[in-house]
Design a protein around this motif. Structure first.
Motif, PDB file in Angstrom:
ATOM      1  N   TRP A 136       0.817  -1.216   0.000  1.00 46.44           N
ATOM      2  CA  TRP A 136       0.000   0.000   0.000  1.00 46.44           C
ATOM      3  C   TRP A 136       0.854   1.271   0.000  1.00 46.44           C
ATOM      4  O   TRP A 136       0.359   2.355  -0.326  1.00 46.44           O
ATOM      5  CB  TRP A 136      -0.937   0.009   1.206  1.00 46.44           C
ATOM      6  CG  TRP A 136      -2.145  -0.832   0.983  1.00 46.44           C
ATOM      7  CD1 TRP A 136      -2.317  -2.139   1.338  1.00 46.44           C
ATOM      8  CD2 TRP A 136      -3.354  -0.441   0.329  1.00 46.44           C
ATOM      9  NE1 TRP A 136      -3.563  -2.588   0.938  1.00 46.44           N
ATOM     10  CE2 TRP A 136      -4.222  -1.559   0.327  1.00 46.44           C
ATOM     11  CE3 TRP A 136      -3.794   0.756  -0.248  1.00 46.44           C
ATOM     12  CZ2 TRP A 136      -5.496  -1.516  -0.229  1.00 46.44           C
ATOM     13  CZ3 TRP A 136      -5.071   0.795  -0.806  1.00 46.44           C
ATOM     14  CH2 TRP A 136      -5.899  -0.326  -0.803  1.00 46.44           C
ATOM     15  N   LYS A 139       0.883   3.173  -3.217  1.00 45.94           N
ATOM     16  CA  LYS A 139      -0.407   3.695  -3.695  1.00 45.94           C
ATOM     17  C   LYS A 139      -0.737   4.982  -2.942  1.00 45.94           C
ATOM     18  O   LYS A 139      -1.717   5.064  -2.207  1.00 45.94           O
ATOM     19  CB  LYS A 139      -1.502   2.650  -3.484  1.00 45.94           C
ATOM     20  CG  LYS A 139      -1.194   1.321  -4.178  1.00 45.94           C
ATOM     21  CD  LYS A 139      -2.245   0.266  -3.863  1.00 45.94           C
ATOM     22  CE  LYS A 139      -1.890  -1.068  -4.522  1.00 45.94           C
ATOM     23  NZ  LYS A 139      -2.887  -2.116  -4.221  1.00 45.94           N
ATOM     24  N   ASN A 141      -1.970   7.780  -3.721  1.00 41.51           N
ATOM     25  CA  ASN A 141      -3.255   8.436  -3.967  1.00 41.51           C
ATOM     26  C   ASN A 141      -4.426   7.681  -3.333  1.00 41.51           C
ATOM     27  O   ASN A 141      -5.533   8.205  -3.242  1.00 41.51           O
ATOM     28  CB  ASN A 141      -3.495   8.572  -5.475  1.00 41.51           C
ATOM     29  CG  ASN A 141      -3.481   7.227  -6.188  1.00 41.51           C
ATOM     30  OD1 ASN A 141      -2.818   6.287  -5.755  1.00 41.51           O
ATOM     31  ND2 ASN A 141      -4.186   7.146  -7.304  1.00 41.51           N
ATOM     32  N   ARG A 142      -4.196   6.453  -2.888  1.00 43.16           N
ATOM     33  CA  ARG A 142      -5.267   5.661  -2.300  1.00 43.16           C
ATOM     34  C   ARG A 142      -5.019   5.330  -0.832  1.00 43.16           C
ATOM     35  O   ARG A 142      -5.937   4.887  -0.147  1.00 43.16           O
ATOM     36  CB  ARG A 142      -5.432   4.352  -3.092  1.00 43.16           C
ATOM     37  CG  ARG A 142      -5.911   4.556  -4.533  1.00 43.16           C
ATOM     38  CD  ARG A 142      -5.838   3.264  -5.325  1.00 43.16           C
ATOM     39  NE  ARG A 142      -6.564   2.181  -4.665  1.00 43.16           N
ATOM     40  CZ  ARG A 142      -6.442   0.895  -5.004  1.00 43.16           C
ATOM     41  NH1 ARG A 142      -5.642   0.539  -5.990  1.00 43.16           N
ATOM     42  NH2 ARG A 142      -7.121  -0.036  -4.366  1.00 43.16           N
ATOM     43  N   ARG A 145      -7.318   7.040   1.995  1.00 43.61           N
ATOM     44  CA  ARG A 145      -8.668   6.495   2.113  1.00 43.61           C
ATOM     45  C   ARG A 145      -8.642   5.102   2.734  1.00 43.61           C
ATOM     46  O   ARG A 145      -9.503   4.762   3.552  1.00 43.61           O
ATOM     47  CB  ARG A 145      -9.338   6.445   0.732  1.00 43.61           C
ATOM     48  CG  ARG A 145      -9.793   7.816   0.225  1.00 43.61           C
ATOM     49  CD  ARG A 145     -10.315   7.727  -1.191  1.00 43.61           C
ATOM     50  NE  ARG A 145      -9.235   7.467  -2.143  1.00 43.61           N
ATOM     51  CZ  ARG A 145      -9.417   7.245  -3.424  1.00 43.61           C
ATOM     52  NH1 ARG A 145     -10.653   7.234  -3.927  1.00 43.61           N
ATOM     53  NH2 ARG A 145      -8.403   7.029  -4.225  1.00 43.61           N
TER      54      ARG A 145
END
Length: 206
Positions: A136, A139, A141-142, A145
């Motif tokens: 993760w 990532k 941009n994610r 969240r």
């Protein structure tokens, strides 16, 4: 901040201390539970509360310190301390004490991982858990969240994910905002669910 970036290495002495403290904490918890059950302390939440409150004024700060400690280093299972706080001090006050200790512990975790990087994380968690979630970090941009969702989800590996957040570019301010806003919900769901199960167990064996 990439997880491959070089950071200050965790000293072998610190890593050994973390590993030994986790083992001692786990063994000590089992021994205490056996002794407390035989002594009648675990026969009901009332007997447990009466035993702990013998500490008087020092009880709450010692409990909060214990909650901070178990958040930073898994010496004692977090589920045990969180439920104990509710049984000893009641749902409202116990949840507040749990919240204070966990939030402070999360802040310390973030600082330690920013200081020592991935080696600190690897010294605290299992390789299986580390490998499962480390992807993760790629990532950006994610991840925010994902982190928010996992902090709300009661059965997520929250302490490890807090360490993971410190390996990203997430600012301390944003990190603490997420922790402060999500932890009350998680604590209420988590502790109320577990206390209901334990209450049911006490009624069955009582």
């Amino acid at each position: 901040m990439s997880h491959d970036k070089e950071m200050k290495a965790v000293s072998p002495l610190l890593q050994q201390a973390i590993n030994i403290s986790s083992i001692i904490g786990g063994v000590g918890t089992v021994i205490f539970c056996i002794w407390a059950y035989q002594a009648g302390i675990l026969h009901s939440k009332e007997t447990l509360s009466a035993f702990i409150q013998q500490a008087g004024f020092w009880g709450p700060p010692l409990f909060i310190f214990l909650q901070i400690l178990q958040t930073v280093v898994p010496i004692i299972p977090g589920a045990l301390t969180s439920v104990a706080g509710v049984f000893i001090y009641g749902h409202i006050v116990g949840t507040i004490y749990n919240y204070i200790g966990i939030v402070i512990g999360c802040a310390i975790i973030f600082y330690l991982v920013r200081l020592y990087g991935a080696p600190f994380v690897q010294s605290v968690v299992s390789k299986r858990t580390y490998d499962k979630y480390i992807g993760w970090l790629d990532k950006d941009n994610r991840f925010d969240r994902f982190f928010i969702f996992m902090m709300i989800w009661p059965v997520s590996p929250a302490d490890f994910l807090c360490m993971l957040a410190a390996l990203t570019k997430m600012s301390f301010k944003r990190y603490m905002t997420i922790i402060i806003l999500t932890k009350p919900f998680t604590l209420v769901v988590y502790t109320y669910g577990l206390t209901y199960i334990i209450d049911f167990f006490w009624q069955m064996v009582g």
